[in-house]
Motif scaffolding. Structure first.
Motif, PDB file in Angstrom:
ATOM      1  N   ASP A 175     122.248  99.188  73.422  1.00  0.00           N
ATOM      2  CA  ASP A 175     122.726 100.512  73.015  1.00  0.00           C
ATOM      3  C   ASP A 175     122.572 100.716  71.503  1.00  0.00           C
ATOM      4  O   ASP A 175     123.096 101.673  70.939  1.00  0.00           O
ATOM      5  CB  ASP A 175     124.199 100.702  73.404  1.00  0.00           C
ATOM      6  N   HIS A 184     119.693 102.355  78.646  1.00  0.00           N
ATOM      7  CA  HIS A 184     119.906 103.689  79.219  1.00  0.00           C
ATOM      8  C   HIS A 184     118.834 104.570  78.598  1.00  0.00           C
ATOM      9  O   HIS A 184     119.046 104.991  77.461  1.00  0.00           O
ATOM     10  CB  HIS A 184     121.277 104.255  78.874  1.00  0.00           C
ATOM     11  N   HIS A 216     124.884  93.245  74.680  1.00  0.00           N
ATOM     12  CA  HIS A 216     126.229  93.187  74.098  1.00  0.00           C
ATOM     13  C   HIS A 216     127.222  93.079  75.239  1.00  0.00           C
ATOM     14  O   HIS A 216     126.830  93.078  76.414  1.00  0.00           O
ATOM     15  CB  HIS A 216     126.506  94.358  73.157  1.00  0.00           C
ATOM     16  N   ASP A 248     129.231  97.776  80.875  1.00  0.00           N
ATOM     17  CA  ASP A 248     128.034  98.278  81.553  1.00  0.00           C
ATOM     18  C   ASP A 248     126.784  97.465  81.196  1.00  0.00           C
ATOM     19  O   ASP A 248     125.682  97.787  81.634  1.00  0.00           O
ATOM     20  CB  ASP A 248     127.816  99.773  81.260  1.00  0.00           C
ATOM     21  N   HIS A 249     126.960  96.399  80.417  1.00  0.00           N
ATOM     22  CA  HIS A 249     125.832  95.525  80.062  1.00  0.00           C
ATOM     23  C   HIS A 249     126.076  94.078  80.501  1.00  0.00           C
ATOM     24  O   HIS A 249     125.161  93.401  80.953  1.00  0.00           O
ATOM     25  CB  HIS A 249     125.580  95.579  78.552  1.00  0.00           C
TER      26      HIS A 249
HETATM   27 ZN   LIG Z   1     125.793 101.009  77.533  1.00  0.00          ZN
END
Ligand SMILES: [Zn+2]
Length: 314
Positions: free
Chosen positions: A187, A232, A80, A84-85
């Motif tokens: 996520d 994660h 997505h 952080d991706h």
């Molecule tokens: Zn994330």
């Protein structure tokens, strides 16, 4: 020269299920065991997830240590478009002239022009958090591939199937590797903290949707995956148990936020959710886990508020 094994490694380590799939720890947010970036070393080479803008140089380093050149990489897949991706993607492309970025069709325009996305992420974060999440570099449309539900990417022996997986975000994909039956969860399936074996919802504002996320969990269960490959962090080898635990945790967290936020305040709710989910924490620092929980408290509060204003069945 004998080298001692490191606790975390900048280089790619092979996953147990599959001779061609590797994992590196980019030490996202300076935390060991939080930012997983995968590499599939097939006829076509694919990297799954690109971390934050801070992580791009670490990914390049890991690819070289592995024995490939960045110019060998054909595909960058982002689950997505959160920073952080997908933050690393625009920074990797200049070193990866062959690579295209595969992104959910709803995320496409935000990678072409990430200014709104970066502004809204930074608005939701305080200054030092915003710094950790980094930034984004625009990606030319001809370097992007917009992905729809059930689109495929054939890498040679590995074939990836993309699934629309809303809940965490409307532009979330989960990705099944048909060869090893593992699913990259981004996520969509929450957070997994290996070692401590903590499972935790991740429900960010502004668009987290509980009902859609539960639907995504039902779909993940139906795929009967051999393992979940969390962004994660890392592989979870009891996927059914993990998904079922999350299917209970998400509604519980939503209930605690709904019933207790007004009276207990954010800090009170934080304490309750920490006690509910993180008592086993040894490896992961309390402060780090609490920051993740705060994201979900705000996202769940926003979700409840939206339901009140619009009513269910939007
Ligand atoms: Zn994330």
């Amino acid at each position: 020269m004998a080298r001692r094994p490191m606790l975390w490694s900048m280089s790619y380590a092979r996953l147990p299920f599959d001779p061609e799939t590797y994992l590196t720890d980019v030490r996202m947010f300076q935390q060991e065991g939080f930012g997983a970036v995968y590499l599939i070393d097939d006829e076509q080479k694919a990297i799954i997830e690109t971390g934050t803008s801070w992580d791009a140089s670490k990914i390049l380093e890991a690819v070289k240590t592995f024995g490939l050149q960045p110019s060998d990489i054909d595909a960058l897949v982002v689950s997505h478009i959160h920073l952080d991706h997908a933050g690393g993607a625009g920074f990797l492309l200049s070193d990866m002239p062959r690579a295209k970025v595969y992104v959910h069709e709803r995320g496409f325009k935000h990678l072409v022009d990430p200014s709104k996305l970066v502004a809204s992420a930074h608005q939701a974060l305080n200054d030092d958090e915003a710094d950790l999440f980094g930034t984004m570099r625009p990606i030319p449309p001809d370097r992007l591939v917009a992905v729809k539900d059930q689109d495929r990417l054939d890498l040679g022996t590995h074939s990836l199937v993309f699934y629309d997986s809303p809940g965490h975000a409307p532009h979330e994909l989960t990705i099944l590797d048909e060869r090893n039956r593992c699913v990259y969860t981004g996520d969509a399936a929450g957070l997994y903290f290996p070692g401590d074996e903590i499972l935790m919802p991740i429900a960010p504002a502004p668009s987290f949707d509980l009902e859609k996320n539960l639907e995504t969990f039902r779909h993940l269960l139906a795929l009967k995956p051999r393992a979940l490959l969390f962004s994660h962090y890392g592989p979870h080898t009891k996927p059914k148990a993990a998904i079922e635990a999350m299917m209970a945790l998400y509604p519980s967290w939503a209930r605690v936020v709904k019933q207790r936020l007004a009276s207990a305040g954010e800090d009170g709710v934080l304490q309750e959710l920490y006690d509910m989910s993180c008592r086993a924490a040894k490896r992961f620092p309390r402060d780090f886990l609490e920051r993740r929980i705060r994201v979900s408290i705000r996202g769940l509060a926003a979700y409840h508020e939206r339901l009140e204003h619009v009513g269910p069945g939007r």
